[in-house]
Design a protein around this motif. Structure first.
Motif, PDB file in Angstrom:
ATOM      1  N   LEU A  85      27.937  -9.916 -44.627  1.00 52.21           N
ATOM      2  CA  LEU A  85      28.696 -10.454 -45.468  1.00 52.21           C
ATOM      3  C   LEU A  85      30.162 -10.211 -45.217  1.00 52.21           C
ATOM      4  N   ARG A  86      31.068 -11.060 -45.111  1.00 49.61           N
ATOM      5  CA  ARG A  86      32.471 -10.505 -44.855  1.00 49.61           C
ATOM      6  C   ARG A  86      33.457 -11.434 -45.918  1.00 49.61           C
ATOM      7  N   VAL A  87      34.418 -10.710 -46.323  1.00 48.42           N
ATOM      8  CA  VAL A  87      35.292 -11.247 -47.320  1.00 48.42           C
ATOM      9  C   VAL A  87      36.533 -10.924 -46.737  1.00 48.42           C
ATOM     10  N   ARG A  88      37.535 -12.158 -46.520  1.00 48.94           N
ATOM     11  CA  ARG A  88      39.033 -11.964 -46.091  1.00 48.94           C
ATOM     12  C   ARG A  88      39.815 -12.673 -47.109  1.00 48.94           C
ATOM     13  N   TYR A  89      40.925 -12.340 -46.990  1.00 48.38           N
ATOM     14  CA  TYR A  89      42.128 -12.650 -47.982  1.00 48.38           C
ATOM     15  C   TYR A  89      43.375 -12.662 -47.175  1.00 48.38           C
ATOM     16  N   ALA A 102      37.217  -7.153 -45.807  1.00 50.67           N
ATOM     17  CA  ALA A 102      36.083  -6.000 -45.802  1.00 50.67           C
ATOM     18  C   ALA A 102      34.715  -6.837 -45.308  1.00 50.67           C
ATOM     19  N   GLY A 103      33.718  -6.005 -44.747  1.00 48.71           N
ATOM     20  CA  GLY A 103      32.426  -6.587 -44.615  1.00 48.71           C
ATOM     21  C   GLY A 103      31.348  -5.531 -44.520  1.00 48.71           C
ATOM     22  N   ALA A 130      36.194  -2.408 -42.546  1.00 49.04           N
ATOM     23  CA  ALA A 130      37.682  -3.190 -43.257  1.00 49.04           C
ATOM     24  C   ALA A 130      38.676  -3.177 -42.118  1.00 49.04           C
ATOM     25  N   SER A 131      39.672  -4.006 -42.486  1.00 48.83           N
ATOM     26  CA  SER A 131      41.004  -4.144 -41.874  1.00 48.83           C
ATOM     27  C   SER A 131      41.936  -4.647 -42.716  1.00 48.83           C
TER      28      SER A 131
END
Length: 183
Positions: A85-89, A102-103, A130-131
């Motif tokens: 799972l990855r979330v990017r904003y 973050a993933g 994370a990045s």
């Protein structure tokens, strides 16, 4: 049967497996600038046939029954579940285009080998990354962290060389990336 290079190589029929399962993937943009991606796979495999080995004369070697494993045994390196799972904003920060991401990745246990070999049950593991970064025009600067919890995972294990050898995953790494796109 012998081929091409005398007795240093040979051809044989391998085992057959039946693998049942399903995979899914999702990509969603619930808000402007927010992207959520994920995937998962569930698999259940079993050996359906373990053909005999044959000697140089083409006769079956019956002293090694089920050389590829007992019927019903699971395939090697085939975890029953894996997912990520990855979330990017992404957002504007003054004159800059910025992002935070973050993933996580999870893999269930798997077996290192099948058949007449020492088999290790390799434990499941979860890692987190994370990045964050910012860029303008052709340049981008990022801070990147991988395996942030420094999870030690056993990716492959065998003892074919008289010692037990383990291939681990990469340890925690944190770095700074700078890129410039030539036009």
């Amino acid at each position: 049967e012998p081929c091409c290079f005398g007795n240093v190589s040979f051809l044989l029929k391998g085992p057959s497996y039946r693998v049942r399962g399903w995979e899914t993937q999702i990509v969603a943009r619930p808000l402007h600038g927010l992207t959520v991606t994920g995937s998962a796979a569930w698999n259940s495999g079993s050996l359906t046939s373990s053909p005999l080995l044959y000697d140089i004369a083409g006769k079956p070697i019956t002293s090694i029954p089920n050389p590829f494993g007992a019927p019903g045994s699971p395939p090697s390196q085939s975890p029953p579940f894996s997912g990520n799972l990855r979330v990017r904003y992404e957002f504007e920060f003054g004159e800059y285009q910025a992002f935070v991401q973050a993933g996580g990745n999870h893999q269930a246990h798997s077996y290192s080998a099948t058949g007449n070999a020492t088999t290790f049950d390799q434990a499941g593991f979860t890692t987190y990354d994370a990045s964050l970064g910012a860029g303008k025009d052709a340049w981008l600067v990022q801070i990147v962290g991988q395996n942030l919890t420094d999870t030690r995972a056993n990716l492959y294990e065998n003892n074919s060389q008289a010692i037990t050898a383990i291939i681990p995953n990469r340890p925690r790494t944190v770095g700074l990336r700078f890129s410039y796109r030539l036009r």
